[in-house]
Motif scaffolding. Structure first.
Motif, mmCIF file in Angstrom:
data_model
loop_
_atom_site.group_PDB
_atom_site.id
_atom_site.type_symbol
_atom_site.label_atom_id
_atom_site.label_comp_id
_atom_site.label_asym_id
_atom_site.label_seq_id
_atom_site.Cartn_x
_atom_site.Cartn_y
_atom_site.Cartn_z
ATOM 1 N N THR A 245 0.833 -1.204 0.000
ATOM 2 C CA THR A 245 0.000 0.000 0.000
ATOM 3 C C THR A 245 0.871 1.259 0.000
ATOM 4 O OG1 THR A 245 -1.412 -1.312 1.426
ATOM 5 C CG2 THR A 245 -1.986 0.998 1.217
ATOM 6 N N LYS B 274 2.156 1.863 -3.420
ATOM 7 C CA LYS B 274 1.077 2.335 -4.308
ATOM 8 C C LYS B 274 0.803 3.820 -4.057
ATOM 9 C CE LYS B 274 -1.497 -1.913 -5.005
ATOM 10 N NZ LYS B 274 -2.491 -2.774 -4.406
ATOM 11 N N LYS C 136 1.363 6.904 -6.667
ATOM 12 C CA LYS C 136 0.250 7.797 -7.000
ATOM 13 C C LYS C 136 0.702 9.263 -6.840
ATOM 14 C CE LYS C 136 -4.626 8.192 -6.059
ATOM 15 N NZ LYS C 136 -5.648 8.058 -5.046
#
Ligand code: SF4
Length: 228
Positions: free
Chosen positions: A3, A6, A10
């Protein structure tokens, strides 16, 4: 992918901190190179690619104008990536000798590839402020790539950005100079090796060739297996 990774990726993709680079990547994506005129360019910053549990980290300068900036993946779709992947494949670090587009099935083993700057700079020459702005992302990549033991720095700018991280994080004081093939010790039992950037200029002038590059990659691959 975790996570945290990610989230980081982003933030990279959505970044527009360097106005000159935002303008330049938009210009490239709108004007395009003739041979890619029917393609939709990615046109955004580029994240790293590969195995987030890797022991080997490759750090280049920035995505290429009609390579990463077009395809959306670092070292993909240009002459530098053709040469790089031919060599990585011969050193058994990748599953194929080409890196053409994001769905080409490419895998790299025990390796993560990223760049010091996540947006293409005009003439491949970043300004200091742009490198400083983007360092926040390289720093986070270093912190999330917990198993990295050896860094291959492709060119002086990538090399200096990595050393800067160790200076900041570990108060590392040694003055290391970029030199192709030289391996230096870093804090936390890590090592860094300088490698000429696989750009057409370096290949065409003979500064780097396939034999030298494959030999360096094989050396790093072997070394990484002995570093725990
Ligand atoms: S170079 Fe880095 S900091 Fe600058 S706009 Fe691109 S992603 Fe953001």
């Amino acid at each position: 992918m975790s996570t945290k990774f990610k989230k980081l990726n982003k933030s990279i993709i959505n970044c527009s901190k360097c106005l000159r680079l935002v303008k330049f990547r938009k210009k490239i994506s709108n004007t395009k190179r003739k041979q890619y005129i029917n393609e939709t360019y990615w046109g955004k910053p580029i994240t790293g690619f590969g195995d987030i549990n890797a022991k080997i980290l490759i750090v280049g300068l920035a995505p290429a104008a009609h390579g990463g900036t077009r395809t959306g993946r670092v070292f993909t779709g240009d002459k530098s990536s053709d040469f790089l992947y031919k060599c990585l494949y011969k050193a058994k670090i990748s599953n194929q000798s080409n890196s053409n587009h994001v769905n080409d099935g490419l895998k790299i083993y025990n390796t993560y590839i990223t760049t010091a700057l996540k947006c293409v700079p005009p003439q491949d020459k970043p300004e200091k402020i742009e490198l400083d702005n983007c360092f926040i992302f390289l720093k986070q990549e270093f912190e999330l790539l917990k198993n990295v033991k050896i860094i291959i720095a492709l060119g002086k700018i990538g090399f200096d950005a990595c050393i800067y991280f160790f200076k900041k994080k570990y108060d590392f004081k040694e003055k290391l100079k970029f030199s192709h093939g030289s391996i230096y010790k870093l804090p936390n039992d890590m090592k860094i090796i300088g490698c000429y950037h696989p750009s057409p200029r370096n290949v065409n002038t003979g500064r780097i060739n396939e034999k030298k590059m494959v030999s360096l990659f094989k050396k790093v691959s072997k070394l990484s297996k002995n570093l725990s």
